[in-house]
Design a protein around this motif. Structure first.
Motif, PDB file in Angstrom:
ATOM      1  N   MET A  13      70.086  42.675  26.024  1.00 34.32           N
ATOM      2  CA  MET A  13      69.835  43.650  24.962  1.00 34.32           C
ATOM      3  C   MET A  13      69.016  44.817  25.515  1.00 34.32           C
ATOM      4  N   LYS A  14      69.459  46.018  25.240  1.00 32.22           N
ATOM      5  CA  LYS A  14      68.749  47.200  25.682  1.00 32.22           C
ATOM      6  C   LYS A  14      67.616  47.539  24.723  1.00 32.22           C
ATOM      7  N   ALA A  15      66.625  48.266  25.239  1.00 31.25           N
ATOM      8  CA  ALA A  15      65.526  48.716  24.391  1.00 31.25           C
ATOM      9  C   ALA A  15      65.951  49.964  23.637  1.00 31.25           C
ATOM     10  N   VAL A  16      65.418  50.119  22.432  1.00 26.05           N
ATOM     11  CA  VAL A  16      65.689  51.320  21.644  1.00 26.05           C
ATOM     12  C   VAL A  16      65.192  52.537  22.422  1.00 26.05           C
ATOM     13  N   GLY A  17      66.067  53.535  22.566  1.00 27.14           N
ATOM     14  CA  GLY A  17      65.698  54.739  23.312  1.00 27.14           C
ATOM     15  C   GLY A  17      66.248  54.763  24.722  1.00 27.14           C
ATOM     16  N   ASP A  18      66.748  53.624  25.207  1.00 29.17           N
ATOM     17  CA  ASP A  18      67.354  53.608  26.539  1.00 29.17           C
ATOM     18  C   ASP A  18      68.578  54.518  26.578  1.00 29.17           C
ATOM     19  N   ILE A  19      68.758  55.192  27.713  1.00 31.03           N
ATOM     20  CA  ILE A  19      69.886  56.112  27.886  1.00 31.03           C
ATOM     21  C   ILE A  19      70.583  55.805  29.205  1.00 31.03           C
ATOM     22  N   MET A  20      71.908  55.801  29.172  1.00 29.30           N
ATOM     23  CA  MET A  20      72.658  55.642  30.414  1.00 29.30           C
ATOM     24  C   MET A  20      73.910  56.513  30.344  1.00 29.30           C
ATOM     25  N   THR A  21      74.463  56.829  31.498  1.00 26.53           N
ATOM     26  CA  THR A  21      75.710  57.587  31.554  1.00 26.53           C
ATOM     27  C   THR A  21      76.822  56.658  31.982  1.00 26.53           C
ATOM     28  N   ARG A  22      77.889  56.661  31.194  1.00 27.86           N
ATOM     29  CA  ARG A  22      79.020  55.780  31.489  1.00 27.86           C
ATOM     30  C   ARG A  22      80.242  56.655  31.778  1.00 27.86           C
ATOM     31  N   THR A  23      80.900  56.415  32.889  1.00 24.78           N
ATOM     32  CA  THR A  23      82.106  57.149  33.252  1.00 24.78           C
ATOM     33  C   THR A  23      83.317  56.291  32.918  1.00 24.78           C
TER      34      THR A  23
ATOM     35  N   GLU B  86      92.300  60.547  33.969  1.00 21.64           N
ATOM     36  CA  GLU B  86      91.226  61.478  33.582  1.00 21.64           C
ATOM     37  C   GLU B  86      89.925  60.718  33.383  1.00 21.64           C
ATOM     38  N   SER B  87      88.872  61.194  34.039  1.00 24.30           N
ATOM     39  CA  SER B  87      87.552  60.571  33.909  1.00 24.30           C
ATOM     40  C   SER B  87      86.658  61.429  33.015  1.00 24.30           C
ATOM     41  N   ILE B  88      85.920  60.773  32.163  1.00 20.77           N
ATOM     42  CA  ILE B  88      85.009  61.461  31.250  1.00 20.77           C
ATOM     43  C   ILE B  88      83.640  60.798  31.326  1.00 20.77           C
ATOM     44  N   ASP B  89      82.597  61.618  31.510  1.00 20.28           N
ATOM     45  CA  ASP B  89      81.223  61.109  31.497  1.00 20.28           C
ATOM     46  C   ASP B  89      80.708  61.086  30.062  1.00 20.28           C
ATOM     47  N   ILE B  90      80.179  59.961  29.674  1.00 21.97           N
ATOM     48  CA  ILE B  90      79.682  59.781  28.311  1.00 21.97           C
ATOM     49  C   ILE B  90      78.235  59.316  28.363  1.00 21.97           C
ATOM     50  N   GLN B  91      77.379  60.022  27.662  1.00 17.24           N
ATOM     51  CA  GLN B  91      75.982  59.608  27.596  1.00 17.24           C
ATOM     52  C   GLN B  91      75.827  58.598  26.461  1.00 17.24           C
ATOM     53  N   VAL B  92      75.261  57.452  26.801  1.00 16.90           N
ATOM     54  CA  VAL B  92      75.084  56.373  25.821  1.00 16.90           C
ATOM     55  C   VAL B  92      73.599  56.241  25.488  1.00 16.90           C
ATOM     56  N   ILE B  93      73.289  56.296  24.214  1.00 16.00           N
ATOM     57  CA  ILE B  93      71.903  56.180  23.763  1.00 16.00           C
ATOM     58  C   ILE B  93      71.790  54.968  22.837  1.00 16.00           C
ATOM     59  N   TYR B  94      70.860  54.083  23.145  1.00 19.55           N
ATOM     60  CA  TYR B  94      70.641  52.886  22.327  1.00 19.55           C
ATOM     61  C   TYR B  94      69.644  53.205  21.219  1.00 19.55           C
ATOM     62  N   LYS B  95      70.063  52.917  19.987  1.00 22.84           N
ATOM     63  CA  LYS B  95      69.271  53.285  18.826  1.00 22.84           C
ATOM     64  C   LYS B  95      69.028  52.071  17.921  1.00 22.84           C
ATOM     65  N   LYS B  96      68.074  52.253  17.034  1.00 24.79           N
ATOM     66  CA  LYS B  96      67.863  51.247  15.995  1.00 24.79           C
ATOM     67  C   LYS B  96      68.769  51.622  14.827  1.00 24.79           C
TER      68      LYS B  96
ATOM     69  N   ILE C 162      74.501  53.924  19.825  1.00 27.93           N
ATOM     70  CA  ILE C 162      74.904  52.567  19.473  1.00 27.93           C
ATOM     71  C   ILE C 162      73.683  51.694  19.186  1.00 27.93           C
ATOM     72  N   PRO C 163      73.881  50.602  18.423  1.00 23.19           N
ATOM     73  CA  PRO C 163      72.789  49.651  18.200  1.00 23.19           C
ATOM     74  C   PRO C 163      72.338  49.044  19.534  1.00 23.19           C
ATOM     75  N   ASN C 164      71.066  48.748  19.669  1.00 25.51           N
ATOM     76  CA  ASN C 164      70.563  48.280  20.968  1.00 25.51           C
ATOM     77  C   ASN C 164      71.069  46.887  21.340  1.00 25.51           C
ATOM     78  N   GLN C 165      71.656  46.165  20.389  1.00 19.65           N
ATOM     79  CA  GLN C 165      72.199  44.843  20.709  1.00 19.65           C
ATOM     80  C   GLN C 165      73.670  44.884  21.121  1.00 19.65           C
ATOM     81  N   THR C 166      74.255  46.079  21.208  1.00 22.90           N
ATOM     82  CA  THR C 166      75.671  46.223  21.562  1.00 22.90           C
ATOM     83  C   THR C 166      75.914  45.794  23.010  1.00 22.90           C
ATOM     84  N   THR C 167      76.932  44.978  23.217  1.00 17.00           N
ATOM     85  CA  THR C 167      77.272  44.547  24.575  1.00 17.00           C
ATOM     86  C   THR C 167      78.144  45.610  25.254  1.00 17.00           C
ATOM     87  N   GLU C 168      78.248  45.530  26.582  1.00 15.10           N
ATOM     88  CA  GLU C 168      79.067  46.501  27.312  1.00 15.10           C
ATOM     89  C   GLU C 168      80.542  46.384  26.922  1.00 15.10           C
TER      90      GLU C 168
END
Length: 242
Positions: free
Chosen positions: A1-11, A17-27, A45-51
């Motif tokens: 589970m990610k912490a609320v506020g965590d940010i990652m970039t997912r390609t 075609e490749s697209i970069d998407i910024q993922v932000i974990y929220k409450k 997304i909710p912080n409990q969301t799996t990959e």
């Protein structure tokens, strides 16, 4: 589970075609996608969301993400300032044509020919050329609109009391209770079928001032594909610049 506020970039890659998407974990309880005016994509997304859940969500929205992000990027490019130099292209009746600039002491104006715009001016100055192009579009728009109204007039029992060309940034056309019709001068840049839609739209308002079912039935009687015309204006208005 990610912490609320965590940010990652997912390609993500699909169909080459490749697209970069910024993922932000929220409450929060739901997953949401946001695309800004520059085409940057953010998934909250909710912080409990799996990959695997994240990937499945993005996969389900891929077509919309791709289409919307590309549209936003195109619009951003479209709003770039025009350059008044040889070869710069401007819209006229739905097609783009280059400009050529000629020095002239006796005449200042724009002449449209088959291959593009010929601009005659003594002052090779951006502000002067822009003013000449704007004047050209206003004059052309008036002539085109009057011709199209004359064409459709046989279908209407009432006539407009006046026809004006305006620079109103919020509307393509208006009709008031006095049957005074006003049209945006940038319509000269649109294809003739789009101009026809706006003309018929305002002429129908001479009979139905509101947008009730009777109004749209009347519009559809003469412009059956009016929804496609509306969509063209929504998608292409950003290109109609001087």
């Amino acid at each position: 589970m990610k912490a609320v506020g965590d940010i990652m970039t997912r390609t993500m890659t699909k169909n080459g075609e490749s697209i970069d998407i910024q993922v932000i974990y929220k409450k929060r309880k739901t997953l949401g996608i946001y695309i800004d005016v520059y085409g940057n994509i953010e998934v909250r997304i909710p912080n409990q969301t799996t990959e695997s859940q994240l990937d499945a969500f993005i996969e389900s929205k891929w077509t919309w993400i791709q289409k919307t992000a590309n549209e936003m990027r195109e619009k951003t490019k479209g709003f770039q300032k025009k350059e008044y130099i040889e070869g710069e292209r401007f819209l006229y009746l739905g097609k783009e044509y280059p400009i050529q600039i000629f020095s002239s002491e006796n005449y200042a104006g724009v002449v449209f020919e088959e291959n593009g715009f010929n601009i005659y001016t003594l002052q090779h100055d951006d502000a002067v050329i822009k003013k000449l192009m704007t004047k050209f579009y206003k004059q052309e728009c008036k002539k085109i609109i009057e011709k199209r109204i004359a064409f459709y007039q046989k279908f209407f029992s009432v006539k407009p009391r006046s026809i004006k060309i305006s620079a109103n940034k919020k509307t393509w056309g208006t009709c008031n209770s006095q049957r005074e019709l006003t049209f945006n001068w940038k319509l000269a840049m649109a294809p003739i079928e789009i101009i026809d839609y706006v003309v018929v739209h305002e002429m129908c308002h001479m009979i139905h001032l509101n947008h009730d079912r009777s109004f749209w039935r009347l519009v559809g009687k003469y412009i059956p594909e009016y929804e496609a015309c509306q969509e063209w204006l929504r998608q292409s208005h950003w290109k109609m610049v001087v």
